[in-house]
Design a protein around this motif. Structure first.
Motif, short mmCIF file in Angstrom:
data_model
loop_
_atom_site.label_atom_id
_atom_site.label_comp_id
_atom_site.label_asym_id
_atom_site.label_seq_id
_atom_site.Cartn_x
_atom_site.Cartn_y
_atom_site.Cartn_z
N HIS A 177 0.82 -1.20 0.00
CA HIS A 177 0.00 0.00 0.00
C HIS A 177 0.86 1.26 0.00
N LEU A 178 0.34 2.29 -0.62
CA LEU A 178 1.07 3.55 -0.69
C LEU A 178 0.81 4.40 0.56
N SER A 180 0.04 8.26 2.11
CA SER A 180 -0.84 9.32 1.60
C SER A 180 -0.10 10.17 0.57
N TYR A 183 0.02 8.15 -2.73
CA TYR A 183 -1.25 8.15 -3.46
C TYR A 183 -1.49 9.49 -4.16
N GLY A 187 -1.57 9.82 -8.10
CA GLY A 187 -2.82 10.40 -8.59
C GLY A 187 -2.54 11.55 -9.54
#
Length: 205
Positions: A177-178, A180, A183, A187
């Motif tokens: 998982h990345l 914050s 992400y 993004g």
């Protein structure tokens, strides 16, 4: 119609059971609307358990211009999965999604680079990740969907380790998982990729 700036809406039931599937809170002004159907631990087969008629009705009501589908990470640890089986299942899934919203363009996001802890040898990128990505890309293009290679955007095979060592870190300690920051970073990269495609399209018109 609600007053501009409304931040809270209360609903009160009088009797019986009420099931609320969503609320249309559009302002009526031009802009981009994002609807997210995020299901933790989902795979393409998860959609098979959903109410097809209800999903079709909602898709028709939303009338999306673009459907973005991101799958793959939850398939990495599936020992019974083969490239042939993934190709069959993912193809069936995309055909179903295309049928629900035939007017929409579609885009598949492949899984990002990731690692699993192997006994006695530290963290390693799973061997299955490469064929999961290539199979998803093959099926996506065959179905007329675009494909965004998240692994390549992260630096390719073993890019997860660069993300772990980055300052600030882009990947969490689970090597999957990345953060914050990560992400937001990817993004932004994803958005820039979409805009490059859009501008290229406009230039050809």
């Amino acid at each position: 119609d609600l007053p501009t700036g409304t931040r809270e809406l209360s609903l009160t039931t009088e009797n019986g059971e009420v099931r609320l599937f969503g609320a249309d809170m559009k302002s009526g002004q031009p802009g981009v609307i994002l609807d997210a159907l995020g299901i933790n631990g989902a795979s393409p087969s998860t959609i098979e358990g959903c109410d097809a008629k209800l999903m079709a009705e909602h898709s028709q009501r939303l009338a999306p211009d673009l459907i973005v589908m991101a799958y793959g990470s939850n398939s990495v640890d599936n020992k019974s999965l083969t490239p042939e089986r993934l190709e069959q299942n993912f193809g069936k899934f995309l055909r179903r999604m295309r049928k629900m919203a035939p007017q929409a363009d579609c885009l598949v996001i492949g899984p990002g680079d990731q690692a699993r802890r192997a006994k006695g040898s530290g963290w390693r990128v799973p061997e299955s990740l490469s064929w999961i990505i290539s199979t998803e890309k093959k099926v996506a293009l065959a179905q007329g969907c675009a494909f965004w290679d998240w692994q390549q955007t992260m630096g390719g095979h073993n890019g997860v380790f660069m993300g772990i060592r980055a300052v600030p870190p882009q990947i969490r300690a689970d090597h999957l998982h990345l953060t914050s920051f990560g992400y937001r970073l990817y993004g932004d990269v994803f958005y820039e990729s979409l805009m490059l495609l859009w501008n290229s399209y406009l230039e050809r018109q």
